[in-house]
Write an enzyme that holds these catalytic residues in place. Sequence first.
Site, mmCIF file in Angstrom:
data_model
loop_
_atom_site.group_PDB
_atom_site.id
_atom_site.type_symbol
_atom_site.label_atom_id
_atom_site.label_comp_id
_atom_site.label_asym_id
_atom_site.label_seq_id
_atom_site.Cartn_x
_atom_site.Cartn_y
_atom_site.Cartn_z
ATOM 1 C CB THR A 375 -65.900 1.968 -8.203
ATOM 2 O OG1 THR A 375 -66.818 0.917 -7.916
ATOM 3 C CG2 THR A 375 -66.500 3.282 -7.736
ATOM 4 C CE LYS A 451 -69.680 0.863 -5.601
ATOM 5 N NZ LYS A 451 -68.580 0.166 -6.265
ATOM 6 C CE LYS A 519 -61.309 3.820 -6.309
ATOM 7 N NZ LYS A 519 -62.406 3.063 -6.957
#
Length: 567
Positions: A375, A451, A519
């Site tokens: 990711t 995502k 993040k």
Amino acid sequence: MHHSASKMESKFEVGDLVWAKMKGFPSWPGKVIAPKDEVKKPLKKTLHHFVFFFGSENYAWIPEENIYLYAANRNKFKLNSRIPKGYKEALEAIEDEVKAQPATKNSRTLELPSIDEELAQIFPGSSDSPIKDYSREPMGGKKPKQLKKDATPVKDKKERKSIGTGTVGRPPKVKDETSRKSTGSLPVKKRMSSLSEEELKAKKQKLFAEGRMNTKIKAKPSTNSVQDIPMDVNQEDLPLSPPRESPTKSPNSSTHNKSTSGLLIEEAVKKPLKPIIPTPLRIGFLGLGIMGQGMVMNLLRSGHEVTVWNRTAQKCKEFISAGAFKGNNPAEVVQACDMTFACVSDSTAVKDLVFGNFGVLQGITKGKCYIEMSTIDEDTMQDVAEAINARGGVFLEAPVVGSRVPALEGQLIILASGDRKLFDDCYTCFEAIAKKFLFLGPEIGGATRMKLIVNMIMGTTMASLAEGMAMAEKVGLDQEDVAEVLSLGSLSCPTVIHKSQAILNQKYDPHFPLMHQQKDLRLALLLGDKVEQPLYVASAANELYKKARRLGYAESDIAAVYRAASS
């Protein structure tokens, strides 16, 4: 020692200990060394030096204006916050070198850097946005992207998964690249079992009696509750075994590795194997962190031939014992395999993995397939795709939705964009590691955007749960009652149920590390900036996660955000 079109006076010589700066990375402790033949010299006429980076074992050509003597600038470039993986080890290594060198060599000084050089060091670029460096590869007409205020392309109509077959793979051919600093995977703590030791033992015996255990994974009695995976493959016979002088530790010398081994065995006996006919293609997997461990184990359990690599080589031992082969570096894995999967922590780790010395890109030849499951930000994903395609490789982005337990149980959700034929060729692998896999179109970046939105919603939901539980305590309510009410109503879902229990028990073993959630929220906010979409709730949640990181819960589970909400 250096490369230049004309004779130029050099400030450095071989053996000098220095701070060296690469684009997109902080100044890093290094040493000027003699050039290596396998690394191409830069085409630019400016003076360059060949630098070895401590802590990462990488090396690269660095412009002289980005190099400073270490002794004269010992504290100037030292990081005090947001310290990357390997940085402390690099500082220790260079300090050892300083002590070993003669005092006269360390006393050399250089003239002070210019104002421009000072500003370049203080403000190397936005720390939240990846800085691209195309010095390694000609990108064939690549157009620069704007990081903000750009309109995001509209996704094509979604297509659902389909079965496909095909053959990939060509003879390997190594090409040269420069390096990035190395980052590592997070350690994994042993998950608490919901079953007692007696129940687990009875369940294991039943599974063995029914013949449902994979023959490659064998449990054996131990003096403690941790089960080790026996070594049923001789490492010296492996086609990609490490050199005999390579430093490796005994599996029994590390408590962490015992814990990891026990975790994999424990999860293996809890769930029967899926009825999968594995692809005959050779599979590579790079990254054995929290997610990678579960995915690799399920690939092995389903009968796939897997070659693994991890920055910390010790993590490979359990998988070699379970039937995997071992690669010495990413390039070697890519060369040996038809398709290679990667799952690492963040954009920096991906860039190091792909563009670094002996990285993925050096192993890519025509027809080689690479699937990026990390990711990361959309721009980095597109840069990797273009670099792979430029070498004749085939690329698929396939980030996964899920945490540690779904990874171990083969119940992830895979979101894919890119080459459709490669998506079809990955069918048996995806079947082994996921309960659902979706093809979102050929446009690189589509799966990443999906995502980030999913994880943004996850992060805000968890932050809201944390605030609710904290408020319940402040107003005198029993938190157990709150958790029960939530489990009975329309808000009942695995996230709310499991994370509320984690808060009640104050157990924050990392199923999904908090720093990764923060993040992902940061990347989602950057994506929102690009398309001018206000994200008020996500922005507030991000601040709560940042507070939790400051409190020391970066490597804990996302449920630890409760500690920030209640303090």
